[in-house]
Design a protein around this motif. Sequence first.
Motif, PDB file in Angstrom:
ATOM      1  N   ARG A  87       0.854  -1.186   0.000  1.00 14.84           N
ATOM      2  CA  ARG A  87       0.000   0.000   0.000  1.00 14.84           C
ATOM      3  C   ARG A  87       0.888   1.234   0.000  1.00 14.84           C
ATOM      4  NH1 ARG A  87      -5.017   1.149   0.575  1.00 14.84           N
ATOM      5  NH2 ARG A  87      -5.590  -0.981   1.050  1.00 14.84           N
ATOM      6  N   SER A 116      -4.802   6.771  -0.381  1.00 17.12           N
ATOM      7  CA  SER A 116      -4.172   5.509  -0.040  1.00 17.12           C
ATOM      8  C   SER A 116      -4.450   4.546  -1.189  1.00 17.12           C
ATOM      9  CB  SER A 116      -4.748   4.970   1.271  1.00 17.12           C
ATOM     10  OG  SER A 116      -4.141   3.754   1.611  1.00 17.12           O
ATOM     11  N   GLY A 118      -3.969   0.758  -2.523  1.00 16.02           N
ATOM     12  CA  GLY A 118      -3.637  -0.642  -2.292  1.00 16.02           C
ATOM     13  C   GLY A 118      -3.274  -1.334  -3.589  1.00 16.02           C
TER      14      GLY A 118
END
Length: 177
Positions: A87, A116, A118
């Motif tokens: 991540r 963020s 992933g």
Amino acid sequence: MPSPLPTHAPARPSAPTAAELLDFALRTAADPEIVDSLPLDPEGRTWIRLDGPGGSEAWLIGWPPGTGTGWHDHAESRGAFATARGRLTEHSLTVRLPSEGWQSLELAPDVDRTRSLGAVSGRAFGEHHVHEVLNESASEHAVSVHAYYPPLPLIRRFSRSGPVLRLEHVERPADWQ
């Protein structure tokens, strides 16, 4: 007398858009053979150059736990990146900086954004995009794919203290290739 027929130069492929760069980054991030080809180092970032679409510059980058880029931009290049493993966190600014003629700027409130990303997720960005990318994990390596068009003419590096962004130095391709 009839006029001569116009001659046309052969069609050149068009420059890849930010969306096309993102598509390339996502497809490459989902390819385990390419991702597994990157040697990982527990101490520092690693990278290998890839063949990007339409003459773009592309990189596969390994991020040990706790590493990041620091604040920077990519000059007049548009780009995209996708996380292949782990991540990554991106902090970015919603402001366009002057191209030159400054050393320090005070940023307005509310210009900060955080994302963020992933595994096999990514984002595209336009010219003059200012950001920093971090692997905030304490234990997991991250791997990502990055693509830029036109190929990076330079990268401006910044330091930041609260709302003050300071130009620290400029890197040229010879510094990272």
